[in-house]
Design a protein around this motif. Sequence first.
Motif, PDB file in Angstrom:
ATOM      1  N   THR A   1       3.373  72.064  14.413  1.00  0.00           N
ATOM      2  CA  THR A   1       2.149  71.439  14.912  1.00  0.00           C
ATOM      3  C   THR A   1       1.970  70.048  14.322  1.00  0.00           C
ATOM      4  N   VAL A   2       1.660  69.084  15.189  1.00  0.00           N
ATOM      5  CA  VAL A   2       1.333  67.709  14.792  1.00  0.00           C
ATOM      6  C   VAL A   2      -0.104  67.467  15.244  1.00  0.00           C
ATOM      7  N   ALA A   3      -1.051  67.405  14.294  1.00  0.00           N
ATOM      8  CA  ALA A   3      -2.460  67.406  14.683  1.00  0.00           C
ATOM      9  C   ALA A   3      -3.295  66.456  13.826  1.00  0.00           C
ATOM     10  N   GLU A   4      -4.251  65.807  14.471  1.00  0.00           N
ATOM     11  CA  GLU A   4      -5.287  64.999  13.815  1.00  0.00           C
ATOM     12  C   GLU A   4      -4.716  63.854  12.984  1.00  0.00           C
ATOM     13  N   ASN A   5      -3.618  63.304  13.412  1.00  0.00           N
ATOM     14  CA  ASN A   5      -3.042  62.144  12.734  1.00  0.00           C
ATOM     15  C   ASN A   5      -3.540  60.863  13.388  1.00  0.00           C
ATOM     16  N   HIS A   6      -3.568  59.787  12.600  1.00  0.00           N
ATOM     17  CA  HIS A   6      -3.889  58.458  13.133  1.00  0.00           C
ATOM     18  C   HIS A   6      -2.583  57.666  13.177  1.00  0.00           C
ATOM     19  N   VAL A   7      -2.175  57.307  14.390  1.00  0.00           N
ATOM     20  CA  VAL A   7      -0.852  56.723  14.603  1.00  0.00           C
ATOM     21  C   VAL A   7      -1.029  55.388  15.316  1.00  0.00           C
ATOM     22  N   THR A   8      -0.711  54.279  14.634  1.00  0.00           N
ATOM     23  CA  THR A   8      -0.961  52.969  15.220  1.00  0.00           C
ATOM     24  C   THR A   8       0.026  51.937  14.697  1.00  0.00           C
TER      25      THR A   8
ATOM     26  N   VAL B   1       1.865  69.183  10.352  1.00  0.00           N
ATOM     27  CA  VAL B   1       1.763  67.748  10.077  1.00  0.00           C
ATOM     28  C   VAL B   1       0.367  67.329  10.509  1.00  0.00           C
ATOM     29  N   GLU B   2      -0.537  67.095   9.550  1.00  0.00           N
ATOM     30  CA  GLU B   2      -1.914  66.825   9.957  1.00  0.00           C
ATOM     31  C   GLU B   2      -2.596  65.791   9.061  1.00  0.00           C
ATOM     32  N   ARG B   3      -3.472  65.017   9.702  1.00  0.00           N
ATOM     33  CA  ARG B   3      -4.358  64.066   9.029  1.00  0.00           C
ATOM     34  C   ARG B   3      -3.596  63.012   8.232  1.00  0.00           C
ATOM     35  N   ASN B   4      -2.439  62.635   8.726  1.00  0.00           N
ATOM     36  CA  ASN B   4      -1.677  61.550   8.116  1.00  0.00           C
ATOM     37  C   ASN B   4      -1.985  60.248   8.825  1.00  0.00           C
ATOM     38  N   ARG B   5      -1.774  59.144   8.117  1.00  0.00           N
ATOM     39  CA  ARG B   5      -1.898  57.809   8.709  1.00  0.00           C
ATOM     40  C   ARG B   5      -0.503  57.197   8.763  1.00  0.00           C
ATOM     41  N   LEU B   6      -0.070  56.858   9.969  1.00  0.00           N
ATOM     42  CA  LEU B   6       1.297  56.407  10.205  1.00  0.00           C
ATOM     43  C   LEU B   6       1.237  55.084  10.949  1.00  0.00           C
ATOM     44  N   GLU B   7       1.651  53.999  10.279  1.00  0.00           N
ATOM     45  CA  GLU B   7       1.472  52.698  10.905  1.00  0.00           C
ATOM     46  C   GLU B   7       2.595  51.733  10.516  1.00  0.00           C
TER      47      GLU B   7
END
Length: 364
Positions: A227-234, A206-212
Amino acid sequence: MKKCHLVYLACTAAVVGAGLGAAPASAGHMIHVVHAGQSIQKAVDAAAPGDTVLIAPGTYRESVTVTTSGLTLRGVGRGVVIQPAAAKSAAAATGKSAAAATAGCAAAGNGICVVGTKNRKLEDVTLASLTVTGFTRSGVYAADTDGLTVRKVTAVKNGVWGIAQEASVRGVFRGNTARDNGDAGLFLANTITAEQGATDTGGTLVERNRLEGNRIGVTVRRLRNLTVAENHVTGNCAGVFVVGDENKPKAGAVTVAANRIVRNNKSCPKTARLDALQGSGVVMTGTEDTLVTRNVIRDNAGKSPLSGGIVLFKSFVGTTSERNRISDNELSGNLPADLVDQETAKANTFEANSCQVSRPAGLC
């Protein structure tokens, strides 16, 4: 790039004519082009392993079920929007074969369904470059898959999950946006309804996703080797939730690395299984051998029992988290603390984190 897509569609359309059709692709595979007003499901039903269903810009009011291995379902960007069908049933619009294939998953309120069986997993399906929105359950739902890729999919305002998968291995979820969904933006689990030990995912990424704006950005439930990596979570109530329980094998061997997890301060009420959520960066409960490293975790603040930057929380069935390592993270402005260890187990390690406040003191 948009111009290239349009030229490509025009050339393909010239080959197949004005209606739904297929154009030759490499190695004997076909490209099935769907235009606005046509049925995606009908093209999926006509496709063979290795084929691509290419969707032109437009709004498509239907659920779609993929049961063919090796199929690619690809739009040309966010201008391809899949929404729930109008009052007339999707089955009536797409024909008998589509009705048979979509009955269970579509009737449950899911948008795109990718489903194999317990004894024969669906292999190497790709979903890409489209939007799914407004479904009562999930925008994308997958079960019993091997090697599913979901990339550049936008899942917005679905009732439960943006993108969800269970009982599956070797998945790749990359570059997606999941926003304002009722529960998790991305939800990955061993099984949703049954009690059983954690599944080894074979290295799901799971990588480079935007979760908001979701209830939870990413939920990893009862899984191992992921693996959960390089995501933007806000802007969620909680950023990343790694959930275990008393079953064997225990959940764990998860890596949460290099994510940016900031201001997840939306407030969500208590449910039957979980306390109220607000201000949680990363929560681990009932897990083992998990690594949380090199994340930036800032300004997650709340008054929930689960609030804080990185929180170790005893599972709701009393299972401890053990042998987890929390290292080299950059934390600041999280309340009530940057690091929160509510566990009784002493086998978890906190080292080389940049932080200001911990509970208990001495973890920073």
